[in-house]
Write a protein that holds these residues in place. Structure first.
Motif, PDB file in Angstrom:
ATOM      1  N   ASP A 193       0.852  -1.198   0.000  1.00  0.00           N
ATOM      2  CA  ASP A 193       0.000   0.000   0.000  1.00  0.00           C
ATOM      3  C   ASP A 193       0.888   1.249   0.000  1.00  0.00           C
ATOM      4  O   ASP A 193       0.672   2.185  -0.774  1.00  0.00           O
ATOM      5  CB  ASP A 193      -0.917  -0.022   1.230  1.00  0.00           C
ATOM      6  CG  ASP A 193      -1.911   1.131   1.258  1.00  0.00           C
ATOM      7  OD1 ASP A 193      -2.261   1.637   0.177  1.00  0.00           O
ATOM      8  OD2 ASP A 193      -2.353   1.512   2.368  1.00  0.00           O
ATOM      9  N   HIS A 197       1.246   4.236  -2.683  1.00  0.00           N
ATOM     10  CA  HIS A 197       1.134   5.675  -2.381  1.00  0.00           C
ATOM     11  C   HIS A 197       2.278   6.444  -3.039  1.00  0.00           C
ATOM     12  O   HIS A 197       2.080   7.497  -3.636  1.00  0.00           O
ATOM     13  CB  HIS A 197       1.170   5.921  -0.867  1.00  0.00           C
ATOM     14  CG  HIS A 197      -0.010   5.365  -0.142  1.00  0.00           C
ATOM     15  ND1 HIS A 197       0.021   5.052   1.198  1.00  0.00           N
ATOM     16  CD2 HIS A 197      -1.259   5.045  -0.577  1.00  0.00           C
ATOM     17  CE1 HIS A 197      -1.165   4.575   1.556  1.00  0.00           C
ATOM     18  NE2 HIS A 197      -1.957   4.558   0.504  1.00  0.00           N
ATOM     19  N   HIS A 262      -5.679   3.270  -6.770  1.00  0.00           N
ATOM     20  CA  HIS A 262      -6.622   3.413  -5.663  1.00  0.00           C
ATOM     21  C   HIS A 262      -8.084   3.483  -6.162  1.00  0.00           C
ATOM     22  O   HIS A 262      -8.984   2.971  -5.506  1.00  0.00           O
ATOM     23  CB  HIS A 262      -6.280   4.629  -4.788  1.00  0.00           C
ATOM     24  CG  HIS A 262      -5.253   4.318  -3.736  1.00  0.00           C
ATOM     25  ND1 HIS A 262      -3.930   4.169  -4.041  1.00  0.00           N
ATOM     26  CD2 HIS A 262      -5.367   4.088  -2.404  1.00  0.00           C
ATOM     27  CE1 HIS A 262      -3.269   3.868  -2.921  1.00  0.00           C
ATOM     28  NE2 HIS A 262      -4.113   3.809  -1.912  1.00  0.00           N
ATOM     29  N   HIS A 276      -7.293  -3.615   1.531  1.00  0.00           N
ATOM     30  CA  HIS A 276      -6.825  -2.465   0.740  1.00  0.00           C
ATOM     31  C   HIS A 276      -5.414  -2.684   0.167  1.00  0.00           C
ATOM     32  O   HIS A 276      -5.185  -2.493  -1.029  1.00  0.00           O
ATOM     33  CB  HIS A 276      -6.862  -1.221   1.634  1.00  0.00           C
ATOM     34  CG  HIS A 276      -6.382   0.021   0.980  1.00  0.00           C
ATOM     35  ND1 HIS A 276      -7.101   0.670   0.010  1.00  0.00           N
ATOM     36  CD2 HIS A 276      -5.235   0.731   1.154  1.00  0.00           C
ATOM     37  CE1 HIS A 276      -6.425   1.737  -0.391  1.00  0.00           C
ATOM     38  NE2 HIS A 276      -5.284   1.800   0.298  1.00  0.00           N
ATOM     39  N   ASN A 280      -4.357  -3.165  -3.812  1.00  0.00           N
ATOM     40  CA  ASN A 280      -3.400  -2.254  -4.451  1.00  0.00           C
ATOM     41  C   ASN A 280      -2.218  -3.015  -5.026  1.00  0.00           C
ATOM     42  O   ASN A 280      -1.728  -2.716  -6.121  1.00  0.00           O
ATOM     43  CB  ASN A 280      -2.884  -1.236  -3.437  1.00  0.00           C
ATOM     44  CG  ASN A 280      -3.871  -0.116  -3.189  1.00  0.00           C
ATOM     45  OD1 ASN A 280      -4.749   0.134  -3.999  1.00  0.00           O
ATOM     46  ND2 ASN A 280      -3.735   0.536  -2.056  1.00  0.00           N
TER      47      ASN A 280
HETATM   48 FE   LIG Z   1      -3.731   3.341   0.227  1.00  0.00          FE
END
Ligand SMILES: [Fe+2]
Length: 382
Positions: A193, A197, A262, A276, A280
């Protein structure tokens, strides 16, 4: 270059054993602290005891609220805020992964503003939230430094995203020793994740000079340390670098925004319950392969940040190396690679793609996708 606004917490306290500094930090905001955390993990790991001991040693009265579920609900936020008001709490200490942070941010709003939390999805609260000291025990969401919170309304089946600078924690205390108890699968998912980002902030159309520097440094740190931390959770150097990397990725994405990965992972969470970070991770390589022609120069820099040999290669060749390196890194984490493992079928793809296309993050993507293209990306990892 267009202008930008860059916001992060005013104070970052980072280092092994620094959980002991929480009390001294909290003292500046008053005499009563409420620790907001989950039901089991921080009790079992000893993190909750460490935070409480530090607060008490600094002379604060401590209220414990160890009830936050994953995907915190409107009800839990209201309950915590009511308790905080009743006890005259001056500062919230959010301890744990993304969920306790999100819950504490919601409580912080309700402690200083009237009305229900749902109202603040659409309008900014009149007053800054109550002070929060955020102490993460995972390395991924970077919620300890962002202005975002997601609160769930289970009856309406709605996840509300509230974006408000007044909930940026006043202090983030990052102690890598608190992340050692994370199991390998959580380390892998939260780490991917964070890598997402960093990647999305770097290629985002809303990126700026500051976020680019942070994103590239984050990509390098996560690329060097994620698999090490997954394989050996006690590797303190890897844990420290992951915590630093995810924080830098957080600085970057909370100011440059995320993009198509996302947008596409959120419907997978809402409809199929795919965690999550895992969603991703699966999407990162194919979405970056799709984006690559629109940001060849940046992807070539990513290859360098990931430590790939790019000397003598053209920008195009180096950018292709980056996509391969991201996929190799993902494979080494051992996370699931196929959507079908979570019950996704071919017939569910059009609805997923429709949701992804409607997401605000899609507009930040360097290559704007069509519905067909999004469906094709989902199908490629079915
Ligand atoms: Fe995230």
């Amino acid at each position: 270059m267009s202008g930008f606004i860059f916001q992060i917490p005013p104070r970052i306290v980072f280092g092994p054993g620094y959980v002991q500094k929480v009390g001294e930090e909290a003292k500046r905001f008053g005499s009563t602290a409420m620790v907001v955390t989950g039901r089991t993990a921080t009790t079992r790991s000893g993190a909750l005891d460490a935070v409480v001991a530090s607060l008490e040693a600094a002379g604060l009265a401590v209220v414990k609220f160890a009830e936050v579920e994953s995907d915190p609900s409107v009800a839990i936020v209201e309950k915590g805020a009511a308790l905080a008001r009743e006890k005259g709490v001056d500062v919230l200490v959010a301890l744990g992964g993304g969920s306790p942070m999100d819950a504490a941010k919601g409580m912080a709003i309700l402690m200083t503003n009237e009305g229900s939390i749902a109202k603040y999805e659409k309008e900014q609260p009149a007053n800054a939230g109550a002070p929060i000291i955020a102490v993460p025990t995972t390395a991924g969401t970077a919620s300890e430094i962002t202005r975002f919170t997601v609160i769930t309304d289970p009856e309406a089946r709605i996840k509300m995203l509230i974006t408000f600078p007044g909930i940026i924690p006043r202090v983030a205390v990052l102690d890598p020793e608190l992340t050692v108890s994370m199991p390998p699968a959580i380390t892998a998912a939260t780490g991917m994740d964070a890598l997402t980002h960093a990647m999305e902030a770097y290629i985002s159309l809303r990126g700026n000079a500051l976020t680019a520097v942070q994103a590239l440094e984050a990509i390098e740190l996560i690329g060097d340390n994620l698999v090490r931390a997954v394989m050996n959770g006690a590797d303190m150097e890897a844990r420290q670098n992951m915590l630093l990397g995810q924080m830098l990725a957080g600085f970057a994405f909370s100011n440059a925004s995320v993009a198509l990965v996302h947008s596409m992972s959120r419907p997978l969470g809402a409809h199929f319950g795919i965690p999550h970070g895992t969603a991703n991770a699966m999407l990162l390589p194919p979405v970056m392969a799709f984006n690559r022609p629109a940001c060849t120069d940046k992807m070539a820099r990513v290859a360098m940040a990931l430590g790939e040999p790019v000397e003598g290669l053209s920008l195009r060749e180096a950018s292709l190396v980056a996509v391969e390196a991201l996929d190799a890194l993902f494979m080494e984490t051992g996370l699931p690679r196929r959507l079908s493992k979570f019950g996704v079928t071919e017939s569910s793809i059009p609805a997923l793609a429709k949701d992804a296309l409607a997401s605000g993050s899609t507009a930040n993507n360097p290559r704007v996708p069509t519905q067909d293209e999004i469906e094709g990306i989902y199908a490629s990892i079915l």
